[in-house]
Design an enzyme around this catalytic site. Structure first.
Site, mmCIF file in Angstrom:
data_model
loop_
_atom_site.group_PDB
_atom_site.id
_atom_site.type_symbol
_atom_site.label_atom_id
_atom_site.label_comp_id
_atom_site.label_asym_id
_atom_site.label_seq_id
_atom_site.Cartn_x
_atom_site.Cartn_y
_atom_site.Cartn_z
ATOM 1 N N GLU A 1 -1.191 -8.360 4.343
ATOM 2 C CA GLU A 1 -2.606 -8.448 4.686
ATOM 3 C C GLU A 1 -3.117 -9.850 4.356
ATOM 4 O O GLU A 1 -2.678 -10.466 3.393
ATOM 5 C CB GLU A 1 -3.426 -7.395 3.936
ATOM 6 C CG GLU A 1 -3.001 -5.970 4.297
ATOM 7 C CD GLU A 1 -3.837 -4.923 3.584
ATOM 8 O OE1 GLU A 1 -4.844 -5.306 2.954
ATOM 9 O OE2 GLU A 1 -3.475 -3.737 3.646
ATOM 10 N N ARG B 1 0.825 -1.212 0.000
ATOM 11 C CA ARG B 1 0.000 0.000 0.000
ATOM 12 C C ARG B 1 0.853 1.253 0.000
ATOM 13 O O ARG B 1 0.457 2.267 -0.572
ATOM 14 C CB ARG B 1 -0.937 0.010 1.219
ATOM 15 C CG ARG B 1 -2.079 -0.990 1.127
ATOM 16 C CD ARG B 1 -3.037 -0.835 2.299
ATOM 17 N NE ARG B 1 -4.087 -1.844 2.253
ATOM 18 C CZ ARG B 1 -5.250 -1.696 1.627
ATOM 19 N NH1 ARG B 1 -5.510 -0.579 0.994
ATOM 20 N NH2 ARG B 1 -6.146 -2.670 1.643
#
Length: 773
Positions: A449, A420
Site C-alpha cells: 500500500e 494485512r
C-alpha cells in the site's frame, strides 16, 4: 488578650505522643500508608524563616484597633482582617528533631515517664444545640449579640474550651479511631451561624484560634488536641484569604503531628458528611492555588519567607485523600482532589526534583500524585517518553557513526511493516525482532500500500490488531456479555508471546498517545501496576494484587452474586451447598479440577470457613489461574512504558491513558471544531451539526472513528482532538473523506440535510483501509 509571654520565641521541637501505641498497633497495621508519611511538613524550606515578621500580639493589637472603626456592630458584615504582612511565622518543625525527641521519651525510665501530666479535666459544658440556636434567634431579633459573642469568644479561646463545647461526653476519653467523640451536629450549627454574625464576633473567633495555636504549640498531643484540630479545620472563615496566615499555621501544626496521630485524624475524617468533606478539600485546594498564583501578591507574605505553606496544606490534604480511599464507595471522587492550577507550573521540574531528591526533605507535588490531574500526568509521561525516545535515537545515531557507517533516518523510528493478511504474526515478529527500538517513535507500513504514515496508519494498525486479537474465535480473551468486558483466558498454552504482544501494544499506545478500544475491567489496571516498576529480581511475582468480590463483580457478575449469597446464607452451608475447597474449569472440552488449598477436595465449605473459600476462589480466578498469561502481558506493557512516571498513576488513570474516555460530548466537539473553506454559520455546517447531534451514540462513535481513527475521547477532552472540517471541492455525489492522521473531515457542499445525512452514514459505516471494501 494573649499572655504576656506569648511573644517569646517558641521552641522548634515537638514531642510525639506514645500513649496507647500498644493497644492500637494492630489497628494501625491495617491502615494504608499515608503518602510520604516521613516527609517533613516544612519540606522545601531552604533557608531559615525565623524572626522575619512581628509577633502575633501585634496582629491582635491591630485587630483591636480596627474594632473602633466598625460602624454597626450588630449587623452581619464581611470579615475583614488587617494587613498580614507583618505577622510572625511560627518556628519550623524539623521532623528529625521531633523523631529524636520521641525516641528519647520511649527510652525514659518508667518513673520519669510518669511525670508527663495526664489529660487535664475539661471545663463544664453549658450550651446545647437548642440553647445556641435560641441565642442566635434572639440576637437576630433584638440586635443584642452579647450572649453569642461570649459563647464564640469563650469556646475558641483554647483547645480545652473547644472540647468542652463540642465533645459528646466530657468525661469520656474517646480514644478509638472509630469514634472521635465530636458532636458533629453542634459543630455544623455553630459554623453555619458564624458567617452571619457581626464582624467583632468573627474576629473574636480568629483571635481565640491564634491564642489556642500559640498555647498548644509545644508538648505531646492528647486526643483532645486532635479533636480540636479536627474541629478547627472545618471553620468556614478559612475560605477567606485574609485568614490565610492563621490557616497556614493551623495546617502546619496538623502536618507536623506524628504518624499515629494522623491515623486517628484519617479515620475520624471518614465520618464527616459528603458536603462538608468536599468543602474541606476544596478549601485546601484553593489555599494551595492562591498561594501559587495570588490575585494580589501583596496580600500574602513573600513566598521565600513561607515556603512551608504549600507543603503543610498538601500533607493535610493527603490525610483526607487517605480517608476517602478507605471507604467503598469513596466519599467523593478521586478527581475531586485534582488541582488544575498545577497544570500551569513547571511539571517536569517537579518530576525531576522528585526523581533526584526522592529520599530527601525537598518538597515535590509528585510525592502527592493524587493532587495532580490526569491531564498534567499525561504531560509528564509524554515528555518523559519523548526524552527517552530522543535518548534512544541519539544512541543509535552515535553507534552508527562510531562504526563509520552512513546514518539512516529510518533508524530514528520503530518501523513496523506488516501484511494485512498476516497481521498478528507479522506484528509479533516485528516487535520481537525490534525489541531494542520499542521506545522510538512508531511508524507503520502496510505492505503493498502506498499510504505514508503521518499518524493515520498507526491508528489503523492498532485498531485492526486489537480487533483481531480480541475476537472470541482467537481464544486469548473471553468476552463476558453481562459486564461488557474482556478477561484473560485461563487455557494453558506453550507460548505466551501473544499476550506479551498485547501488553506491548498497550504500552506503545500510551507512549505514542494513541487511544485503544480495549474493554478490560478496572482490576486489570490494578494488576498492571502491581508493582508499577518492574522488579530487578525476575523470580518476583508480578501482576498479583489484592482482589475482592467487588473486582469479580466487574467481570463475572453472575458468579460474584452467587458467592455473595453464599456469604449471607443463613441455613446450613455445608449440607445445602455441598461444596469443597476445589474448583472445576473446562479447557478444550476437558473438565479440570484445582485445589484452592492443600487437600481442598476433602475440606467442606462451612459457615465458619466460607469467607476464606470466597477469597481463595476470587484470588484463583483473577490471579493464580491466569498468572502466566498476565505476567507476559505485564512484561510486554512495561517493556515499552518502563518509567517512574507510572508511580504517579492510579489504575483508573492508566485506563484513561490507554483507552481514553468513552463519554462522548458532541456539543463540546462542535464548540472546538475548526473550519477550512467553511464558516460555522454556513448552511452545510449547520446541516452537519443538526444531523450529528441527532445521531445515535453508535453512529456518533462511528463518525469519531471515521474522522480520527478512534471512537474514544483523549485525556484532554474533545478540544484535544483538534477536529477540523474542510470544504471538499468535489461533486456532491461523492462521499465525505477523512484524513485520520490530521483528524480532518472533508465535506462536499451537499444541497440539503437529507442528502448530507445519507452520504455521511454511508461513509462512516463502510470505511476501512484505502477506499471502500
Amino acid at each position: 488578650e494573649l499572655n504576656q509571654d506569648s511573644t517569646a520565641p517558641l521552641p522548634s521541637e515537638e514531642g510525639g505522643e506514645d500513649e496507647e501505641e500498644g493497644e492500637k498497633e494492630k489497628e494501625r497495621e491495617k491502615l494504608p500508608a499515608l503518602p510520604s508519611a516521613s516527609t517533613s511538613a516544612s519540606g522545601g524550606l531552604e533557608g531559615g524563616t525565623k524572626n522575619q515578621f512581628s509577633t502575633f500580639s501585634n496582629f491582635i493589637t491591630t485587630i483591636n484597633q480596627k474594632k473602633e472603626g466598625i460602624g454597626n456592630r450588630n449587623s452581619p458584615t464581611q470579615l475583614v482582617i488587617p494587613n498580614i504582612k507583618n505577622v510572625r511565622d511560627l518556628p519550623p518543625i524539623c521532623l528529625d528533631v521531633r523523631q529524636k525527641q520521641r525516641i528519647s521519651i520511649d527510652t525514659l525510665p518508667q518513673e520519669v515517664k510518669a511525670l508527663i501530666p495526664p489529660e487535664p479535666s475539661l471545663p463544664i459544658q453549658t450550651k446545647t444545640v437548642k440553647d445556641f440556636q435560641d441565642d442566635v434567634e434572639k440576637a437576630k431579633s433584638s440586635g443584642d449579640w452579647k450572649a453569642v459573642h461570649d459563647f464564640y469568644s469563650t469556646t475558641f479561646d483554647s483547645f480545652l474550651e473547644i472540647n468542652a463545647a463540642f465533645k459528646k461526653d466530657t468525661n469520656s476519653p474517646f480514644n478509638t479511631i472509630e469514634d472521635s467523640g465530636i458532636n458533629a451536629k453542634f459543630v455544623n450549627v455553630v459554623y453555619d451561624a458564624l458567617l452571619n454574625t457581626p464582624q467583632d464576633v468573627q474576629k473574636s473567633v480568629l483571635k481565640g484560634i491564634i491564642n489556642g495555636l500559640l498555647q498548644e504549640w509545644k508538648g505531646p498531643r492528647t486526643k483532645d488536641d486532635l479533636r480540636a484540630y479536627c474541629i478547627l479545620l472545618q471553620n468556614p472563615q478559612f475560605s477567606n484569604t485574609s485568614t490565610y496566615v492563621i490557616y497556614a499555621h493551623l495546617l502546619r501544626q496538623i502536618a507536623a503531628l506524628t504518624e499515629a496521630d494522623h491515623h486517628f485524624l484519617v479515620h475520624w475524617s471518614k465520618k464527616i458528611s459528603q458536603r462538608r468533606f468536599k468543602e474541606l478539600v476544596d478549601r485546601l485546594l484553593q489555599f494551595i492555588s492562591l498561594r501559587l498564583f495570588p490575585a494580589k501578591p501583596e496580600e500574602f507574605p513573600p513566598m521565600v519567607k513561607c515556603t512551608w505553606w504549600i507543603p503543610s496544606a498538601t500533607k493535610v490534604l493527603a490525610l483526607f485523600n487517605a480517608a476517602n480511599s478507605l471507604l467503598s464507595p469513596p466519599v467523593i471522587s478521586y478527581t475531586d482532589f485534582y488541582n488544575s492550577t498545577l497544570d500551569h507550573i513547571d511539571l517536569m521540574e517537579e518530576y525531576h526534583n522528585w526523581q533526584c531528591y526522592g529520599n530527601s526533605h525537598r518538597f515535590s507535588f509528585c510525592r502527592y500524585p493524587f493532587i495532580i490531574s490526569i491531564a498534567a500526568k499525561k504531560v509528564i509521561i509524554q515528555r518523559d517518553s519523548e526524552q527517552q525516545m530522543i535518548s534512544i535515537a541519539r544512541q543509535s545515531l552515535v553507534d552508527k557513526v562510531s562504526r563509520r557507517q552512513k546514518p539512516d533516518m529510518n533508524m530514528l523510528f520503530l518501523n513496523v511493516k506488516v501484511r494485512r493478511t498476516h497481521l498478528v504474526s507479522d506484528s509479533l515478529d516485528e516487535l520481537a525482532r525490534k525489541r531494542a527500538d520499542l521506545k522510538k517513535k512508531l511508524k507503520v507500513t502496510f505492505v503493498g500500500e502506498a499510504g505514508l504514515d503521518m499518524g493515520g496508519l498507526t491508528k489503523e494498525w492498532f485498531l485492526l490488531l486489537i480487533r483481531q486479537i480480541f475476537h472470541p474465535d482467537y481464544g486469548m480473551f473471553t468476552y463476558h456479555k453481562d459486564s461488557h468486558c474482556h478477561w484473560f483466558s485461563s487455557f494453558k498454552c506453550d507460548n505466551y508471546s501473544e499476550f506479551r504482544l498485547v501488553g506491548a501494544l498497550m504500552g506503545l499506545a500510551v507512549y505514542n498517545s494513541i487511544t485503544l478500544d480495549i474493554r478490560f475491567p478496572p482490576c486489570c489496571y490494578k494488576k498492571l501496576l502491581s508493582p508499577p516498576i518492574v522488579p530487578c529480581d525476575h523470580n518476583t511475582l508480578v501482576g498479583i494484587c489484592d482482589v475482592t468480590l467487588d473486582d469479580l463483580f466487574q467481570i463475572m457478575p453472575e458468579l460474584a452474586h452467587g458467592l455473595s449469597e453464599l456469604l449471607s446464607y443463613e441455613g446450613n452451608v455445608e449440607e445445602d451447598f455441598y461444596s469443597t475447597f476445589q474448583v472445576f474449569q473446562e479447557e478444550f472440552g476437558v473438565i479440570k479440577s484445582y485445589y484452592l488449598k492443600p487437600n481442598g477436595d476433602k475440606i467442606p465449605v462451612t459457615k465458619q470457613n466460607r469467607k476464606e473459600y470466597v477469597q481463595l476462589y476470587v484470588d484463583f480466578l483473577l490471579n493464580k489461574s491466569i498468572y502466566k498469561q498476565f505476567a507476559a502481558f505485564y512484561y510486554g506493557f512495561h517493556s515499552v512504558c518502563a518509567s517512574y512516571a507510572l508511580l504517579l498513576l492510579r489504575p483508573e488513570e492508566v485506563e484513561i491513558l490507554v483507552c481514553g474516555s468513552p463519554e462522548l460530548d458532541m456539543s463540546a466537539l462542535q464548540r472546538s471544531t475548526q473550519y477550512e473553506g467553511y464558516q460555522k454559520t454556513d448552511l452545510t455546517i449547520r446541516y452537519f451539526w443538526d444531523v450529528v447531534l441527532g445521531f445515535s451514540l453508535d453512529l456518533q462513535k462511528k463518525l469519531l472513528h471515521f474522522a480520527t481513527g478512534s471512537d474514544r475521547v483523549p485525556v484532554g477532552g474533545m478540544a484535544d482532538l483538534n477536529f477540523k472540517i474542510s470544504k471538499s471541492e468535489t461533486s456532491t455525489n461523492w462521499l465525505p473523506v477523512a484524513h485520520t492522521c490530521f483528524n480532518q473531515l472533508c465535506l462536499p457542499p451537499y444541497k440539503n440535510k437529507k442528502e448530507l445525512k445519507q452520504k455521511l452514514i454511508i461513509g462512516i459505516s463502510n470505511a476501512e483501509g484505502f477506499g471502500l471494501e
